[in-house]
Design a protein around this motif. Sequence first.
Motif, PDB file in Angstrom:
ATOM      1  N   THR A 163     -57.636 -61.459 -30.631  1.00 61.33           N
ATOM      2  CA  THR A 163     -56.395 -61.024 -30.847  1.00 61.33           C
ATOM      3  C   THR A 163     -56.158 -60.891 -32.323  1.00 61.33           C
ATOM      4  O   THR A 163     -56.999 -61.422 -33.194  1.00 61.33           O
ATOM      5  N   TRP A 164     -55.097 -60.048 -32.789  1.00 61.20           N
ATOM      6  CA  TRP A 164     -55.309 -59.502 -34.246  1.00 61.20           C
ATOM      7  C   TRP A 164     -53.644 -59.664 -34.632  1.00 61.20           C
ATOM      8  O   TRP A 164     -52.704 -59.324 -33.997  1.00 61.20           O
ATOM      9  N   THR A 165     -53.597 -59.923 -35.996  1.00 59.58           N
ATOM     10  CA  THR A 165     -52.269 -59.787 -36.616  1.00 59.58           C
ATOM     11  C   THR A 165     -52.294 -58.911 -37.914  1.00 59.58           C
ATOM     12  O   THR A 165     -53.319 -59.078 -38.494  1.00 59.58           O
ATOM     13  N   THR A 166     -51.357 -58.246 -37.900  1.00 58.51           N
ATOM     14  CA  THR A 166     -51.330 -57.010 -39.008  1.00 58.51           C
ATOM     15  C   THR A 166     -50.257 -57.121 -39.950  1.00 58.51           C
ATOM     16  O   THR A 166     -49.125 -57.497 -39.531  1.00 58.51           O
ATOM     17  N   VAL A 167     -50.533 -57.056 -41.207  1.00 57.12           N
ATOM     18  CA  VAL A 167     -49.645 -56.815 -42.193  1.00 57.12           C
ATOM     19  C   VAL A 167     -49.646 -55.686 -42.935  1.00 57.12           C
ATOM     20  O   VAL A 167     -50.683 -55.364 -43.574  1.00 57.12           O
ATOM     21  N   ALA A 168     -48.594 -54.969 -43.194  1.00 60.96           N
ATOM     22  CA  ALA A 168     -48.486 -53.753 -44.261  1.00 60.96           C
ATOM     23  C   ALA A 168     -48.325 -54.148 -45.758  1.00 60.96           C
ATOM     24  O   ALA A 168     -47.551 -55.054 -45.981  1.00 60.96           O
ATOM     25  N   LEU A 169     -49.223 -53.536 -46.336  1.00 65.87           N
ATOM     26  CA  LEU A 169     -48.860 -53.832 -48.019  1.00 65.87           C
ATOM     27  C   LEU A 169     -47.889 -53.015 -48.506  1.00 65.87           C
ATOM     28  O   LEU A 169     -47.811 -51.884 -47.870  1.00 65.87           O
TER      29      LEU A 169
END
Length: 169
Positions: free
Chosen positions: A91-97
């Motif tokens: 599973t993955w968590t993504t954050v936009a910079l």
Amino acid sequence: GLPGTATTVNLLRLDPFNPSTTAYLRVDNIFYKNTAYRTAGSWSAILTLAAADSLYDMQLTIAKPNLIYVLYLLNATDRLQVAHSHDGGTTWTTVALNNTGASGNLVVGQYNFQKVWVGFQVAGPDGNQRSTDGGHTFSDIGSSIGESVGHVMPYTGNSAETTLYISDT
């Protein structure tokens, strides 16, 4: 298995907790994992991005097993993204910079996995953002070291990881 029509194959990383069995590899815009690479084990896709997206970096840490960080440019928004997985890529968590049109490199703390740095280069000034919560939020630290970010060198005396070593690429 791996596709036979690959155009880009790089970012090979050995799992620091299982270096003789587990490896990660980028093939085009897909990251693969193999838990028996020395004995002809099979490669399984763990993260697939759109063909237009640009993958820049993948890092592991000796501070926590099964933790993977990936840096890429999401073409649809023209923003750098940091994705991380705490379970070896299931599973993955993504954050936009908070930047646009960038390329960059990723640095992960080797004593403290909560510390993550991204150096990036944009059309104008370069930048550097840091996370102290494991890549869930990032803030600009005002440095212009850009995408030449090298790596944090763990050594006695830097266990707080307050020193960031930079290689000029």
